[in-house]
Design an enzyme around this catalytic site. Structure first.
Site, PDB file in Angstrom:
ATOM      1  N   ASP A  32       2.184 -10.525   0.167  1.00 50.22           N
ATOM      2  CA  ASP A  32       0.873  -9.997   0.558  1.00 50.22           C
ATOM      3  C   ASP A  32       0.820  -9.733   2.066  1.00 50.22           C
ATOM      4  O   ASP A  32       1.499 -10.402   2.842  1.00 50.22           O
ATOM      5  CB  ASP A  32      -0.213 -11.006   0.148  1.00 50.22           C
ATOM      6  CG  ASP A  32      -1.596 -10.378   0.101  1.00 50.22           C
ATOM      7  OD1 ASP A  32      -1.692  -9.131   0.120  1.00 50.22           O
ATOM      8  OD2 ASP A  32      -2.577 -11.138   0.057  1.00 50.22           O
ATOM      9  N   HIS A  49       3.708  -0.848   3.318  1.00 48.02           N
ATOM     10  CA  HIS A  49       4.479  -1.029   2.082  1.00 48.02           C
ATOM     11  C   HIS A  49       5.952  -0.693   2.323  1.00 48.02           C
ATOM     12  O   HIS A  49       6.846  -1.360   1.812  1.00 48.02           O
ATOM     13  CB  HIS A  49       3.899  -0.164   0.957  1.00 48.02           C
ATOM     14  CG  HIS A  49       2.495  -0.570   0.576  1.00 48.02           C
ATOM     15  ND1 HIS A  49       2.159  -1.868   0.294  1.00 48.02           N
ATOM     16  CD2 HIS A  49       1.341   0.153   0.463  1.00 48.02           C
ATOM     17  CE1 HIS A  49       0.859  -1.936   0.011  1.00 48.02           C
ATOM     18  NE2 HIS A  49       0.347  -0.729   0.116  1.00 48.02           N
ATOM     19  N   LEU A 143      22.152 -13.860  -8.970  1.00 40.84           N
ATOM     20  CA  LEU A 143      20.689 -13.988  -8.860  1.00 40.84           C
ATOM     21  C   LEU A 143      19.964 -13.068  -9.852  1.00 40.84           C
ATOM     22  O   LEU A 143      20.302 -11.883  -9.976  1.00 40.84           O
ATOM     23  CB  LEU A 143      20.259 -13.614  -7.431  1.00 40.84           C
ATOM     24  CG  LEU A 143      18.751 -13.627  -7.172  1.00 40.84           C
ATOM     25  CD1 LEU A 143      18.219 -15.052  -7.069  1.00 40.84           C
ATOM     26  CD2 LEU A 143      18.396 -12.848  -5.906  1.00 40.84           C
TER      27      LEU A 143
HETATM   28  C1  IPE Z   1      -1.524  -9.656  -5.131  1.00 39.40           C
HETATM   29  O1  IPE Z   1      -1.997  -9.245  -3.902  1.00 39.40           O
HETATM   30  C2  IPE Z   1      -0.702  -8.572  -5.787  1.00 39.40           C
HETATM   31  C3  IPE Z   1       0.598  -8.279  -5.186  1.00 39.40           C
HETATM   32  C4  IPE Z   1       1.121  -8.867  -4.164  1.00 39.40           C
HETATM   33  C5  IPE Z   1       1.356  -7.243  -5.839  1.00 39.40           C
HETATM   34  P1  IPE Z   1      -3.423  -8.538  -3.739  1.00 39.40           P
HETATM   35  O2  IPE Z   1      -3.538  -8.146  -2.319  1.00 39.40           O
HETATM   36  O3  IPE Z   1      -3.554  -7.449  -4.745  1.00 39.40           O
HETATM   37  O4  IPE Z   1      -4.450  -9.695  -4.121  1.00 39.40           O
HETATM   38  P2  IPE Z   1      -5.938  -9.960  -3.606  1.00 39.40           P
HETATM   39  O5  IPE Z   1      -6.705  -8.697  -3.804  1.00 39.40           O
HETATM   40  O6  IPE Z   1      -5.843 -10.343  -2.174  1.00 39.40           O
HETATM   41  O7  IPE Z   1      -6.435 -11.114  -4.431  1.00 39.40           O
HETATM   42  C1  IPE Z   2       0.672  -6.513  -0.786  1.00 39.74           C
HETATM   43  O1  IPE Z   2       0.091  -6.101   0.411  1.00 39.74           O
HETATM   44  C2  IPE Z   2       1.322  -5.365  -1.530  1.00 39.74           C
HETATM   45  C3  IPE Z   2       0.641  -4.981  -2.789  1.00 39.74           C
HETATM   46  C4  IPE Z   2      -0.409  -5.542  -3.289  1.00 39.74           C
HETATM   47  C5  IPE Z   2       1.227  -3.870  -3.518  1.00 39.74           C
HETATM   48  P1  IPE Z   2      -1.389  -5.572   0.455  1.00 39.74           P
HETATM   49  O2  IPE Z   2      -1.368  -4.083   0.316  1.00 39.74           O
HETATM   50  O3  IPE Z   2      -2.254  -6.293  -0.508  1.00 39.74           O
HETATM   51  O4  IPE Z   2      -1.803  -5.947   1.940  1.00 39.74           O
HETATM   52  P2  IPE Z   2      -3.224  -6.457   2.442  1.00 39.74           P
HETATM   53  O5  IPE Z   2      -3.573  -7.683   1.666  1.00 39.74           O
HETATM   54  O6  IPE Z   2      -4.206  -5.351   2.195  1.00 39.74           O
HETATM   55  O7  IPE Z   2      -3.026  -6.740   3.891  1.00 39.74           O
HETATM   56 MG    MG Z   3      -3.339  -7.998  -0.359  1.00 34.29          MG
END
Ligand code: IPE
Ligand code: IPE
Ligand code: MG
Length: 257
Positions: A32, A49, A143
């Site tokens: 995240d 990303h 792995l």
């Molecule tokens: C969880 O992160 C999903 C992934 C890392 C793929 P999110 O960013 O979607 O989760 P929330 O919205 O903070 O709960």
């Molecule tokens: C996690 O990073 C990646 C996915 C959920 C695909 P985020 O895109 O949720 O990044 P934040 O939480 O908005 O910073």
């Molecule tokens: Mg996120």
């Protein structure tokens, strides 16, 4: 070079891990903070990303070096379909590029790619590339790299409930024989041990619908580091932290009994 071979900045971390068991068999990561990483740099979220893919490569290499058996990466959740269309297609494009570009490297490093989630719900070309990579690495014995894609913990449990119900209706299973191992065998993670360690980056302290059944006794490790900044040493530190913990599974510590 694709999967980086660079040693950890602090080689001592890996030595300490390998000399102080237990090594977690299965590590799961909620990757995240990509969006925030980009926003802090005045970049579009998609740049976050892209930077996140580099972190994935480092962590996959680190997990293999630390003798972890399985690494599950939360890559795209069912709930992520609610994001802007442009962001979703950028993530899907990255998935496509990465599975294609890394295939050779995964083969060389003996990595077996698998996926958990509703793969049939992914766009066709993305799905094809993923399935090809899964097929081409299926005989590898190193792995296990498990991508949680189009994944929802609740949907997975419901899916398992339906499969179990069908087996009961077909008289292949008796209601009284539905125990935890039987139920778990109907989950999409069938065959993987439950995660020993769950890492979440970017400081959020929640599961966000990830591996709800499988994490009953998983050790949690939350770090403020945003996913694109997470490197091999961060991964090794999480494992060292895990090695210092006492897992009691509801019992009492042997030293107190
Ligand atoms: C969880 O992160 C999903 C992934 C890392 C793929 P999110 O960013 O979607 O989760 P929330 O919205 O903070 O709960
Ligand atoms: C996690 O990073 C990646 C996915 C959920 C695909 P985020 O895109 O949720 O990044 P934040 O939480 O908005 O910073
Ligand atoms: Mg996120």
């Amino acid at each position: 070079m694709i999967l980086p071979d660079t040693p950890a900045t602090d080689d001592g971390l890996l030595t300490r891990i390998l000399s102080g068991p237990p090594i977690p068999r299965h590590v799961a990561i909620i990757m995240d903070g990509n969006g925030r990483w980009a926003e802090r740099r005045g970049l579009p979220r998609t740049a976050g990303h892209r930077a996140g893919v580099t972190a994935v490569k480092h962590v996959v290499t680190a997990a293999a070096q630390a003798n972890v058996e399985a690494l599950t990466l939360f890559t795209f959740s069912v709930d992520n379909w609610g994001r802007p269309k442009r962001e979703i297609s950028a993530i899907m494009q990255l998935l496509y590029e990465t599975t294609k570009n890394e295939l050779r490297e995964m083969a060389d490093k003996n990595i077996r790619l698998i996926a958990t989630g509703d793969i049939e719900g992914l766009p066709l070309t993305r799905r094809r590339a993923l399935k090809e990579a899964i097929r081409k690495t299926s005989d590898n014995t190193g792995l296990v790299l498990n991508l949680a894609l189009n994944y929802s913990g609740r949907a997975e449990i419901l899916h398992a409930v339906r499969r179990v119900a069908r087996a009961v209706l077909a008289r292949e299973l008796r209601i009284d024989d539905i125990d935890e191992p039987t139920f778990a065998a109907h989950l999409q993670t069938n065959g993987l041990p439950d995660p020993d360690l769950l890492i979440r980056t970017s400081g959020e302290q929640r599961l966000s619908n990830f591996l709800l059944w499988q994490t009953s006794y998983t050790e949690l490790y939350v770090t403020d580091t945003l996913w694109p900044d997470f490197g091999k040493d961060d991964f090794f530190r999480a494992i060292l932290d895990y090695q210092s913990r006492e897992r009691r599974f509801g019992r009492v510590s042997p030293s107190r009994s």
